[in-house]
Design an enzyme around this catalytic site. Structure first.
Site, PDB file in Angstrom:
ATOM      1  N   SER A  96      12.407  59.363  40.598  1.00  0.00           N
ATOM      2  CA  SER A  96      12.830  60.398  39.646  1.00  0.00           C
ATOM      3  C   SER A  96      13.228  59.702  38.350  1.00  0.00           C
ATOM      4  O   SER A  96      14.287  59.074  38.279  1.00  0.00           O
ATOM      5  CB  SER A  96      14.006  61.196  40.201  1.00  0.00           C
ATOM      6  OG  SER A  96      13.628  61.915  41.344  1.00  0.00           O
ATOM      7  N   LYS A 171      11.129  67.958  38.312  1.00  0.00           N
ATOM      8  CA  LYS A 171      12.222  67.347  39.071  1.00  0.00           C
ATOM      9  C   LYS A 171      13.541  67.446  38.314  1.00  0.00           C
ATOM     10  O   LYS A 171      14.597  67.698  38.909  1.00  0.00           O
ATOM     11  CB  LYS A 171      11.907  65.886  39.384  1.00  0.00           C
ATOM     12  CG  LYS A 171      13.014  65.151  40.142  1.00  0.00           C
ATOM     13  CD  LYS A 171      13.358  65.835  41.473  1.00  0.00           C
ATOM     14  CE  LYS A 171      14.577  65.212  42.153  1.00  0.00           C
ATOM     15  NZ  LYS A 171      14.347  63.888  42.705  1.00  0.00           N
ATOM     16  N   LYS A 239      22.380  60.132  37.167  1.00  0.00           N
ATOM     17  CA  LYS A 239      21.220  59.627  36.424  1.00  0.00           C
ATOM     18  C   LYS A 239      20.268  60.756  36.083  1.00  0.00           C
ATOM     19  O   LYS A 239      19.785  60.878  34.951  1.00  0.00           O
ATOM     20  CB  LYS A 239      20.530  58.547  37.249  1.00  0.00           C
ATOM     21  CG  LYS A 239      19.280  57.947  36.625  1.00  0.00           C
ATOM     22  CD  LYS A 239      17.997  58.552  37.167  1.00  0.00           C
ATOM     23  CE  LYS A 239      17.813  58.292  38.640  1.00  0.00           C
ATOM     24  NZ  LYS A 239      16.523  58.827  39.153  1.00  0.00           N
TER      25      LYS A 239
END
Length: 295
Positions: A96, A171, A239
């Site tokens: 990701s 995502k 993140k």
């Protein structure tokens, strides 16, 4: 069956690689600064001395590493995949990472004669273990069809979203929805607990109504039972939300709920919780309320 290079054998990558070997694929890997997991070695996985060496042997390469710089190092760095890439090799990045760098990485790989897909996943450790991941793919249709038999070994819901980078955009959207739903679940259960209700019964009732969600089911239970071993670590969700907020700034887009969830995750990290499961967000709210769910 294919010879697959699989780089990134963490909480998610280990079971994903295991499913591929169980399906009959031959796997090679590179483990930076460590040794190959004994269980995977016993199943036949072979560790090589560089990503370049992996590329020289594999016809499909899968990366499952933490962040954008890690993908860039493995694929494009010194002794990286690109240095050993054979014409027609399919590179599938299941990490990701940021969408715009993904597009730049895709161009480098395709210019070198390979094919590239960004294919980040959702479903956490449980989804990886049960081969039930949701996989969001960006790239050409022909490459997607080539990859599909491999992706189907690891996931159940596999969708081609669009061209390179589209999987990562999807995502990021997923991580926004997940974070805010964790926050909503935590706030609802915390309210019920502090107001004096049996929080387990409240969760049971909510699962039968419009508030029902997988997060209420799985992470609501984690919050009540105080089981915060990852799962999916808070620092990794931080993140992902940073990617959302950085992208929002470039798009002149306001994401106030996302920013608030990020601050709650930061509160957990500041208290030693960066490696808690992301359901541990509830602890930041409990600190503000001076009340622990179930107490």
């Amino acid at each position: 069956m294919s010879k697959i290079g699989f780089i990134g054998l963490g909480i998610m990558g280990r079971p994903m690689a295991g499913h591929l070997m169980a399906a009959g694929h031959e796997l090679v890997t590179y483990v930076k600064g460590g040794s190959l997991n004994n269980e995977l070695a016993e199943k036949g996985m072979v560790a090589l001395d560089s990503p370049k060496a992996v590329a020289e042997q594999a016809e499909i390469i899968i990366t499952m590493v933490p962040d954008t710089p890690d993908v860039e190092e493995v694929l494009l760095g010194e002794q990286g995949v690109i240095e050993g890439l054979k014409p027609g090799t399919l590179v599938i990045d299941m990490s990701s990472i940021a969408p715009i760098p993904t597009q730049a990485i895709a161009k480098r790989i395709t210019d070198a004669g390979g094919e590239f897909l960004d294919a980040p996943v959702s479903g956490g450790e449980g989804g990886a273990i049960n081969a039930a991941l949701t996989i969001m793919v960006g790239g050409p249709e022909a490459s997607f069809q080539r990859a599909l038999p491999v992706l189907e070994v690891m996931g159940k819901t596999i969708t081609l979203i669009g061209d390179h980078g589209a999987g990562q955009i999807c995502k990021v959207a997923n991580q926004i929805v997940v974070a805010l739903t964790i926050q909503a679940t935590a706030e609802g259960l915390l309210f019920a607990s502090k107001a004096g209700a049996d929080v387990s019964k409240v969760r049971e009732a909510l699962l039968g109504g419009l508030a029902q969600s997988k997060i209420l089911d799985v992470h609501g239970e984690r919050m009540i039972n105080r089981t915060f071993d990852p799962g999916f670590r808070i620092r990794l969700h931080q993140k992902d939300l940073n990617l959302a907020l950085e992208s929002a700034r470039t798009l002149d887009l306001s994401l106030p709920g996302t920013a608030n969830a990020q601050q709650l995750f930061q509160g957990c990290a500041a208290n030693g919780g960066a490696d808690w499961d992301h359901a541990g967000l509830v602890r930041a709210l409990e600190e503000l309320a001076n009340h622990e769910i179930g107490s």
